[in-house]
Design a protein around this motif. Structure first.
Motif, PDB file in Angstrom:
ATOM      1  N   UNK A   1       4.027 -30.741 -18.803  1.00 59.74           N
ATOM      2  CA  UNK A   1       3.271 -31.735 -18.052  1.00 59.74           C
ATOM      3  C   UNK A   1       4.250 -32.720 -17.433  1.00 59.74           C
ATOM      4  N   UNK A   2       3.983 -33.077 -16.185  1.00 58.65           N
ATOM      5  CA  UNK A   2       4.813 -34.048 -15.477  1.00 58.65           C
ATOM      6  C   UNK A   2       3.885 -35.074 -14.826  1.00 58.65           C
ATOM      7  N   UNK A   3       4.414 -36.271 -14.601  1.00 59.45           N
ATOM      8  CA  UNK A   3       3.557 -37.321 -14.054  1.00 59.45           C
ATOM      9  C   UNK A   3       3.374 -37.173 -12.544  1.00 59.45           C
ATOM     10  N   UNK A   4       2.240 -37.649 -12.081  1.00 65.17           N
ATOM     11  CA  UNK A   4       1.984 -37.714 -10.642  1.00 65.17           C
ATOM     12  C   UNK A   4       3.071 -38.592 -10.028  1.00 65.17           C
ATOM     13  N   UNK A   5       3.489 -38.309  -8.792  1.00 62.23           N
ATOM     14  CA  UNK A   5       4.561 -39.108  -8.175  1.00 62.23           C
ATOM     15  C   UNK A   5       4.304 -40.617  -8.171  1.00 62.23           C
ATOM     16  N   UNK A   6       3.049 -41.030  -8.066  1.00 66.26           N
ATOM     17  CA  UNK A   6       2.731 -42.461  -8.045  1.00 66.26           C
ATOM     18  C   UNK A   6       2.795 -43.134  -9.407  1.00 66.26           C
TER      19      UNK A   6
ATOM     20  N   UNK B   1       5.427 -43.054 -11.854  1.00 66.56           N
ATOM     21  CA  UNK B   1       6.757 -42.903 -12.440  1.00 66.56           C
ATOM     22  C   UNK B   1       7.182 -44.217 -13.082  1.00 66.56           C
ATOM     23  N   UNK B   2       8.283 -44.164 -13.808  1.00 65.18           N
ATOM     24  CA  UNK B   2       8.769 -45.313 -14.567  1.00 65.18           C
ATOM     25  C   UNK B   2      10.154 -45.706 -14.099  1.00 65.18           C
ATOM     26  N   UNK B   3      10.631 -46.822 -14.601  1.00 69.52           N
ATOM     27  CA  UNK B   3      11.972 -47.317 -14.262  1.00 69.52           C
ATOM     28  C   UNK B   3      13.037 -46.797 -15.225  1.00 69.52           C
TER      29      UNK B   3
ATOM     30  N   UNK C   1      17.325 -32.183 -16.168  1.00 66.89           N
ATOM     31  CA  UNK C   1      17.358 -33.468 -15.448  1.00 66.89           C
ATOM     32  C   UNK C   1      17.493 -33.238 -13.945  1.00 66.89           C
ATOM     33  N   UNK C   2      18.367 -32.312 -13.560  1.00 69.10           N
ATOM     34  CA  UNK C   2      18.567 -32.015 -12.143  1.00 69.10           C
ATOM     35  C   UNK C   2      17.305 -31.418 -11.527  1.00 69.10           C
ATOM     36  N   UNK C   3      16.650 -30.514 -12.246  1.00 72.58           N
ATOM     37  CA  UNK C   3      15.423 -29.886 -11.741  1.00 72.58           C
ATOM     38  C   UNK C   3      14.331 -30.925 -11.508  1.00 72.58           C
ATOM     39  N   UNK C   4      14.192 -31.881 -12.426  1.00 73.31           N
ATOM     40  CA  UNK C   4      13.196 -32.947 -12.251  1.00 73.31           C
ATOM     41  C   UNK C   4      13.523 -33.782 -11.027  1.00 73.31           C
ATOM     42  N   UNK C   5      14.794 -34.139 -10.895  1.00 68.21           N
ATOM     43  CA  UNK C   5      15.231 -34.950  -9.747  1.00 68.21           C
ATOM     44  C   UNK C   5      14.947 -34.206  -8.440  1.00 68.21           C
ATOM     45  N   UNK C   6      15.264 -32.922  -8.427  1.00 68.88           N
ATOM     46  CA  UNK C   6      15.059 -32.098  -7.234  1.00 68.88           C
ATOM     47  C   UNK C   6      13.577 -31.943  -6.910  1.00 68.88           C
ATOM     48  N   UNK C   7      12.758 -31.699  -7.927  1.00 67.81           N
ATOM     49  CA  UNK C   7      11.325 -31.485  -7.717  1.00 67.81           C
ATOM     50  C   UNK C   7      10.643 -32.724  -7.138  1.00 67.81           C
ATOM     51  N   UNK C   8      11.132 -33.895  -7.504  1.00 67.94           N
ATOM     52  CA  UNK C   8      10.510 -35.150  -7.045  1.00 67.94           C
ATOM     53  C   UNK C   8      11.220 -35.741  -5.828  1.00 67.94           C
ATOM     54  N   UNK C   9      12.236 -35.057  -5.343  1.00 65.07           N
ATOM     55  CA  UNK C   9      13.011 -35.552  -4.210  1.00 65.07           C
ATOM     56  C   UNK C   9      12.100 -35.856  -3.021  1.00 65.07           C
ATOM     57  N   UNK C  10      12.200 -37.067  -2.497  1.00 66.53           N
ATOM     58  CA  UNK C  10      11.377 -37.476  -1.367  1.00 66.53           C
ATOM     59  C   UNK C  10       9.988 -37.935  -1.750  1.00 66.53           C
ATOM     60  N   UNK C  11       9.610 -37.762  -3.020  1.00 66.28           N
ATOM     61  CA  UNK C  11       8.270 -38.153  -3.461  1.00 66.28           C
ATOM     62  C   UNK C  11       8.259 -39.474  -4.220  1.00 66.28           C
ATOM     63  N   UNK C  12       9.402 -39.821  -4.812  1.00 65.18           N
ATOM     64  CA  UNK C  12       9.484 -41.074  -5.566  1.00 65.18           C
ATOM     65  C   UNK C  12      10.718 -41.839  -5.119  1.00 65.18           C
TER      66      UNK C  12
ATOM     67  N   UNK D   1      11.620 -42.576 -12.354  1.00 65.16           N
ATOM     68  CA  UNK D   1      11.727 -41.346 -13.117  1.00 65.16           C
ATOM     69  C   UNK D   1      10.348 -40.887 -13.552  1.00 65.16           C
ATOM     70  N   UNK D   2      10.055 -39.599 -13.382  1.00 62.29           N
ATOM     71  CA  UNK D   2       8.751 -39.102 -13.824  1.00 62.29           C
ATOM     72  C   UNK D   2       8.689 -39.001 -15.342  1.00 62.29           C
ATOM     73  N   UNK D   3       7.488 -39.124 -15.871  1.00 63.09           N
ATOM     74  CA  UNK D   3       7.274 -38.757 -17.269  1.00 63.09           C
ATOM     75  C   UNK D   3       7.251 -37.239 -17.275  1.00 63.09           C
ATOM     76  N   UNK D   4       7.863 -36.632 -18.272  1.00 61.35           N
ATOM     77  CA  UNK D   4       7.924 -35.167 -18.297  1.00 61.35           C
ATOM     78  C   UNK D   4       7.971 -34.668 -19.733  1.00 61.35           C
ATOM     79  N   UNK D   5       7.192 -33.646 -19.969  1.00 63.02           N
ATOM     80  CA  UNK D   5       7.177 -32.964 -21.253  1.00 63.02           C
ATOM     81  C   UNK D   5       7.396 -31.496 -20.917  1.00 63.02           C
ATOM     82  N   UNK D   6       8.636 -31.045 -21.060  1.00 62.50           N
ATOM     83  CA  UNK D   6       9.064 -29.732 -20.576  1.00 62.50           C
ATOM     84  C   UNK D   6       9.357 -28.823 -21.770  1.00 62.50           C
ATOM     85  N   UNK D   7       8.703 -27.664 -21.784  1.00 65.57           N
ATOM     86  CA  UNK D   7       8.884 -26.693 -22.859  1.00 65.57           C
ATOM     87  C   UNK D   7       9.450 -25.412 -22.254  1.00 65.57           C
ATOM     88  N   UNK D   8      10.662 -25.047 -22.649  1.00 64.58           N
ATOM     89  CA  UNK D   8      11.331 -23.862 -22.119  1.00 64.58           C
ATOM     90  C   UNK D   8      11.496 -22.849 -23.241  1.00 64.58           C
TER      91      UNK D   8
END
Length: 187
Positions: free
Chosen positions: A101-106, A108-110, A130-141, A146-153
């Motif tokens: 789960x990841x947060x909506x672009x609007x 995000x946190x500091x 960390x890079x994937x999150x940054x890339x996925x939100x590029x231009x959106x935030x 920083x998005x809230x993220x709960x990533x399970x790999x």
């Protein structure tokens, strides 16, 4: 009570090791670290109930949760969970699965305080995630958000180096590009 499970009690942890004691912070800071360890363990194991006591005070009580998102809600609150979006992805060629789960672009946190990553059921720190999150939100935030993220790999253990750091928290993937691409695309 005498419920089935594991109970750990720690007292005077560094009383015989003064060298370690001088590196300890305040009691509140150190207990904050302990709370975070319990929260992280609870996120990845929602079917297990957790209770954390400090002296006579019950600090955390988490009942078993049916789904990981229910446990996440118990830990971070419904006001955060209401703004999370579920994602899923598979990379069959590289034997990788990712979900979470990841947060909506609007929303995000500091800081990165609500970014949690797990690999094969263990908490990790990974530059690839960390890079994937940054890339996925590029231009959106905006920068500094920083998005809230709960990533399970889930990945083949032979494709991971866990011996990067003594705590085993930092991991190195043999093909970090595949991990980054899977996460960026899924998110």
């Amino acid at each position: 009570g005498n419920a089935a499970g594991t109970q750990v009690e720690i007292r005077n942890l560094f009383s015989n090791v003064p060298a370690r004691r001088k590196f300890l912070r305040t009691q509140a800071t150190e207990f904050g670290h302990i709370e975070e360890v319990v929260r992280v363990a609870a996120i990845v194991r929602p079917a297990i109930a957790f209770t954390l006591r400090h002296g006579n005070r019950e600090v955390i009580r988490l009942a078993c949760a049916a789904r990981p998102i229910d446990r996440i809600s118990d830990i971070v609150g419904l006001q955060v969970v209401e703004h999370l979006i579920e994602f899923q992805g598979k990379d069959v060629d590289n034997n990788l699965n990712a979900c979470g789960w990841i947060s909506e672009p609007g929303f995000c946190r500091r800081n990165r305080r609500l970014q949690y990553s797990f690999l094969n059921g263990r908490p990790i720190d990974s530059p690839a995630v960390a890079f994937a999150l940054k890339e996925a939100y590029s231009g959106l935030i905006e920068r500094g958000s920083f998005p809230s993220a709960f990533v399970f790999i889930e990945a083949d253990p032979s494709s991971i180096d866990v011996n990067v750091h003594p705590t085993k928290r930092e991991v190195r993937f043999s093909d970090s590009n595949s991990v980054q691409q899977l996460l960026s695309a899924s998110i």
